[in-house]
Design a protein around this motif. Structure first.
Motif, PDB file in Angstrom:
ATOM      1  N   TRP A 115       0.827  -1.212   0.000  1.00  0.00           N
ATOM      2  CA  TRP A 115       0.000   0.000   0.000  1.00  0.00           C
ATOM      3  C   TRP A 115       0.857   1.256   0.000  1.00  0.00           C
ATOM      4  O   TRP A 115       0.502   2.251  -0.648  1.00  0.00           O
ATOM      5  N   ALA A 134       1.808   1.697  -3.429  1.00  0.00           N
ATOM      6  CA  ALA A 134       0.667   2.180  -4.215  1.00  0.00           C
ATOM      7  C   ALA A 134       0.467   3.683  -4.024  1.00  0.00           C
ATOM      8  O   ALA A 134       0.165   4.413  -4.980  1.00  0.00           O
ATOM      9  N   LEU A 161      -0.708  -5.776  -5.601  1.00  0.00           N
ATOM     10  CA  LEU A 161      -2.016  -5.369  -5.079  1.00  0.00           C
ATOM     11  C   LEU A 161      -3.053  -6.473  -5.243  1.00  0.00           C
ATOM     12  O   LEU A 161      -3.936  -6.641  -4.389  1.00  0.00           O
ATOM     13  N   ALA A 167     -10.627  -2.117  -2.039  1.00  0.00           N
ATOM     14  CA  ALA A 167      -9.644  -1.054  -2.256  1.00  0.00           C
ATOM     15  C   ALA A 167      -8.450  -1.559  -3.050  1.00  0.00           C
ATOM     16  O   ALA A 167      -7.961  -0.879  -3.967  1.00  0.00           O
ATOM     17  N   GLU A 199      -9.463  -2.410  -6.762  1.00  0.00           N
ATOM     18  CA  GLU A 199      -9.796  -1.210  -7.518  1.00  0.00           C
ATOM     19  C   GLU A 199      -8.535  -0.408  -7.841  1.00  0.00           C
ATOM     20  O   GLU A 199      -8.376   0.106  -8.959  1.00  0.00           O
ATOM     21  N   ARG A 200      -7.614  -0.305  -6.883  1.00  0.00           N
ATOM     22  CA  ARG A 200      -6.357   0.402  -7.141  1.00  0.00           C
ATOM     23  C   ARG A 200      -5.522  -0.352  -8.174  1.00  0.00           C
ATOM     24  O   ARG A 200      -4.920   0.263  -9.063  1.00  0.00           O
ATOM     25  N   GLY A 206      -6.764   0.315 -11.597  1.00  0.00           N
ATOM     26  CA  GLY A 206      -6.399   1.649 -12.041  1.00  0.00           C
ATOM     27  C   GLY A 206      -4.962   1.767 -12.501  1.00  0.00           C
ATOM     28  O   GLY A 206      -4.619   2.676 -13.264  1.00  0.00           O
ATOM     29  N   LEU A 207      -4.089   0.859 -12.047  1.00  0.00           N
ATOM     30  CA  LEU A 207      -2.673   0.895 -12.406  1.00  0.00           C
ATOM     31  C   LEU A 207      -2.332  -0.038 -13.562  1.00  0.00           C
ATOM     32  O   LEU A 207      -1.190  -0.066 -14.022  1.00  0.00           O
TER      33      LEU A 207
END
Length: 906
Positions: free
Chosen positions: A352, A355, A369, A387, A390-391, A394-395
């Motif tokens: 995290w 991230a 992740l 979380a 979803e992160r 996005g990456l």
């Protein structure tokens, strides 16, 4: 210094003393930032005396880490984990990252937390303190709130501190509260005098107290930003002294007056979520900061530290410093923290921080992740998994991978109750994916959301289309999805989209596993059911039920129960719902437990086991409430409303109002029609009991779910005849006859004969009554049988055959009295007196008035269970079981378990 909080301290003292004496308690201290929540709790804990004090704190930066705060709280109790049942002990090991393997239900971790706290309470008083509860990770919040609501006769006191109006994942509805407001004038002046030695000028003091509204932190901190002349009243004060914003600005201004290296240390501490001094020190070295910077930060008063820990002084310090930092500065400190955490055994924290430091796509970080999300799911940390996935999505720059990660995020969102978020993510995943298997899985989750909080017919359409779309790629998945659609259709959720059942059956013919064979038979049964082909449906269902005994799959088991319910197989529906309930309890799957308990109520009602019905409904209600699922309370409340109507309880009106409130506030999905039907059925029973046959018929003709309508047919047919709607009664009887004659269900044949007896010519009625009773003798539905005996007795008495009537009226009266069906018992007794026999009433002194939990404990103990076994089943402590058992013994005037087994629990 603590001033002006004498009343609150007295409440803490009472809470702790009650817990010390064996009555657990919980309180939530809430108020605005700086109001003194932590100081109050610290003072209260310092005065506790001998006790095991457990502490943890919610951290905003720790929100993505499932059970992080719970791990800190329970760490001092590690030595007691060996006392926990195996599944609970394993659940904690998985939750805390100590063991890999299959996933655990988050509810089981809540049960394990409760067990650990109550085990510690056997040794001494336990005081749990949870500060900044509004920032708890959602998984910890759920476990602790469950424990708080299930504590009973345990030496445990729980104290939560939370900001006013900032609950996030922490929802303490129903728990006792202490709402802190500002200090009064006298206490505010005392605090200012203690902090500054000599109080500021009177006008300045008045202004400070007025604008801070007695907020202790503001009273202590804001004067430090005033000049001596402003304090003395010779210079003008600032135009505004805003509370939170101003105090944050005070902290920020203080930090900005420090050297840049010291500000960097403060930012490190604000971004850190370990509170570990060594971690902060090593991250400082990574950033090239001088060793002196850390002691200087502590000396500033904005950082507090001891031999092993280090953290910012107050959450407002954290927010002020972190929010004021630039994006580049934040990335630097997160990267430094990630580097020092590498290889420390805490990969989730490390990932995290990476991230938070990421500036753009990073495939290695995406993979890391995804592993964080997988581990969170295994622990039951759905918010944390959401979380992470979803992160990661996005990456990622790979479209197929993004689709899969977005779908994983959607499933996690739905699992933690974020339906709208889940639907948005599912829409995105559908747009990204071209994989038929993934699209089918997406559709199934969409369908489940519609089933629960949306449109059941829309869910049926989604399931049908998904089954067809995936058939060529994965016939087994298509079959399972098709069965879901077929079962829904039988309960009235029909979109009109036809399911190609024959294609599903043909595609899966070669798969001879028990699960697939069971699903194939179930699909056939439900297809015939929807088409009214009852004989073929029953034949297929019997095959499915026989094979189903070899299947250990909760979803299959309760769908078998649903099918048996739909086709009137009372014994098998209870068998399979009970199987599913047992599996759900073992897994700690609370929503599945609630579902099974609700469904078991049907069989309990039909079998006349109204004690079991009440226990099941109240347990389902308590569990649904304890996990904050208000919509899931609707069916249990509806069943209790039915029970109150039948038994003439004074609770009826309150339960109706409660049910209406739940229905108005919560989307019910596919349970909407069952809930409304139970309410109508209850209203019909209530009207019939009051002698309003027309009102009863009006309610009973409005039932929409076919299985409910068939269950209520005896009441409906009788109401029609009592208000002289003979043709309506005959039509309903003959409609039921088609079902009865095709299925051969004894209860249905009995109801048909009963209806024909009520509508027949006088010279034909007796034969039909006799036929009904012969079927009733082989059908375990005592309420329907008693209703038939009552009607037969009434008919015999009107035919001047009073002696013959008495036998039937006596049996009916005794059954109704045993079931506490007061209106029906009164009617039977009145008829019995008219026949020339004195009615015998139950002696009220033989009845025992028990609370819900006392009744549950009494029932389980009387079945032979030990206190420890009862505790495991009810998810309470053995001490609480013993407490309720003592109350049962005292109320009933008994002294042994043997006497309890013979007790009338009515």
């Amino acid at each position: 210094m603590l001033v002006g909080r004498e009343r609150e301290m007295a409440r803490f003292t009472a809470l702790v003393e009650a817990a010390r004496n064996g009555t657990a308690g919980c309180v939530v201290v809430r108020g605005e930032p700086g109001i003194g929540k932590s100081v109050l709790i610290d003072e209260a804990v310092a005065a506790v005396g001998e006790a095991t004090v457990l502490r943890t704190q919610g951290l905003e930066v720790e929100a993505p880490l499932a059970f992080a705060a719970l791990h800190r709280l329970l760490r001092p109790l590690d030595r007691l984990r060996g006392q926990l049942p195996g599944p609970q002990a394993r659940a904690l090991r998985v939750a805390f990252g100590e063991e890999d393997g299959t996933s655990v239900e988050p509810f089981l971790i809540g049960v394990a937390t409760l067990s650990l706290l109550t085990a510690a309470a056997e040794e001494s008083l336990v005081v749990c303190v949870v500060d900044d509860a509004h920032w708890l990770d959602a998984a910890t919040a759920a476990a602790l709130l469950f424990s708080a609501r299930r504590l009973g006769a345990d030496r445990v006191a729980m104290v939560f501190a939370a900001r006013e109006g900032e609950w996030a994942g922490f929802d303490p509805q129903g728990l006792a509260e202490i709402v802190l407001t500002g200090l009064d004038d006298q206490a505010s002046r005392a605090l200012l005098a203690d902090r500054w030695g000599e109080a500021p000028a009177i006008a300045v003091t008045d202004r400070l107290i007025a604008e801070t509204r007695g907020n202790p932190l503001a009273l202590v901190e804001l004067p430090s930003e005033l000049t001596p002349s402003q304090l003395q009243g010779t210079s003008e004060l600032p135009a505004q002294l805003h509370l939170t914003d101003r105090v944050e600005q005070v902290f920020l201004d203080r930090s900005r007056r420090l050297p840049a290296t010291v500000q960097s240390v403060l930012l490190l501490a604000a971004a850190d979520d370990t509170g570990d001094l060594d971690t902060i020190r090593r991250a400082s070295n990574r950033l090239g900061l001088p060793e002196a910077a850390l002691p200087e930060a502590v000396a500033s008063g904005l950082l507090v530290s001891d031999a092993t820990s280090c953290s910012v002084r107050h959450p407002l310090v954290r927010s002020a410093i972190y929010q004021a930092a630039s994006a580049s500065e934040r990335r630097q400190v997160h990267l430094a923290l990630a580097e020092v955490l590498a290889g420390s055994g805490d990969p989730d924290r490390e990932t995290w921080h990476r991230a938070f430091a990421a500036e753009g796509p990073d495939q290695s970080l995406v993979s890391a992740l995804e592993l964080v999300g997988t581990r969170a799911l295994r622990r039951g940390g759905y918010v944390a998994a959401l979380a992470a996935y979803e992160r990661a999505a996005g990456l990622s720059t790979d479209q197929a991978q993004r689709a899969g990660l977005t779908f994983a995020a959607a499933r996690s969102a739905w699992a933690c109750g974020q339906a709208a978020h889940a639907q948005a993510l599912l829409t995105t995943a559908r747009e990204l994916s071209v994989d038929p298997l993934l699209l089918c899985d997406i559709a199934r989750v969409r369908g489940h959301i519609e089933v629960n909080v949306g449109s059941a017919p829309e869910a049926h359409r989604i399931f049908v289309e998904a089954a067809h779309a995936v058939l060529a790629s994965d016939p087994g998945r298509a079959l399972e999805t098709g069965v879901a659609a077929a079962v829904m259709r039988t309960f009235g959720a029909d979109s009109g989209t036809p399911l190609r059942a024959a294609d599903l059956l043909a595609a899966t013919e070669a798969d001879q596993t028990a699960r697939t064979r069971c699903l194939r038979h179930l699909l056939v049964a439900m297809t015939h059911t929807a088409q009214g082909e009852w004989r073929a449906a029953v034949e297929a269902l019997d095959l499915a039920l026989d094979v189903g005994e070899q299947v250990d799959d909760r979803d299959v088991l309760w769908n078998l129960g649903n099918a048996a319910l739909q086709l009137g197989d009372d014994r098998r529906q209870q068998q399979f719902y009970s199987f599913a309930l047992s599996r759900a309890r073992e897994a700690g799957a609370v929503t599945a437990v609630v579902y099974c308990l609700q469904r078991l109520c049907f069989g309990y009602y039909l079998a006349g086991d109204l004690v079991a019905l009440r226990v099941a409904a109240e347990e389902a209600l308590a569990l649904a409430s304890s996990i904050g699922q208000r919509a899931m309370t609707a069916l249990p409340v509806a069943w209790l409303t039915m029970l109150a109507a039948l038994q003439g309880s004074d609770e009826y009106d309150d339960l109706v109002q409660r049910l209406e409130e739940v229905v108005a506030a919560s989307p019910l999905g596919i349970t909407a029609d069952p809930v409304h039907d139970l309410a109508r059925w209850a209203a019909g029973i209530r009207a019939a009991g009051a002698g309003d046959a027309t009102g009863a018929l009006h309610q009973l003709t409005r039932l929409r779910v076919p299985v409910f309508a068939r269950m209520a047919d005896p009441e409906r047919i009788e109401a029609a005849t009592r208000c002289h709607e003979i043709e309506a009664a005959r039509d309903r009887t003959e409609e039921l006859a088609r079902f009865a004659e095709s299925t051969g269900r004894r209860w249905a044949l009995a109801s048909v004969a009963f209806g024909r007896a009520l509508t027949a010519e006088p010279d034909e009625a007796e034969a039909y009554f006799a036929e009904a009773l012969s079927h009733h003798a082989l059908a375990d539905r005592p309420l329907d049988q008693a209703r038939t005996r009552l009607a037969y007795g009434e008919w015999l008495r009107r035919a001047q055959r009073r002696v013959d009537a008495r036998t039937h009226l006596r049996h009916a009266a005794e059954t109704f009295q045993d079931l506490r069906a007061e209106a029906l018992a009164d009617r039977a007794n009145q008829e019995l007196r008219a026949s020339g026999e004195t009615a015998r009433k139950r002696d009220p002194s033989t009845l025992v008035d028990l609370t819900q939990m006392e009744l549950k404990v009494a029932q389980l103990v009387s079945s032979g269970m030990s206190n420890k076994e009862v505790a495991a089943q009810c998810w309470i402590s053995p001490r609480t079981v013993a407490f309720h058992l003592r109350n049962v013994f005292a109320k009933a005037g008994i002294t042994s378990r043997g006497e309890l087994a013979r007790l009338d629990l009515g």
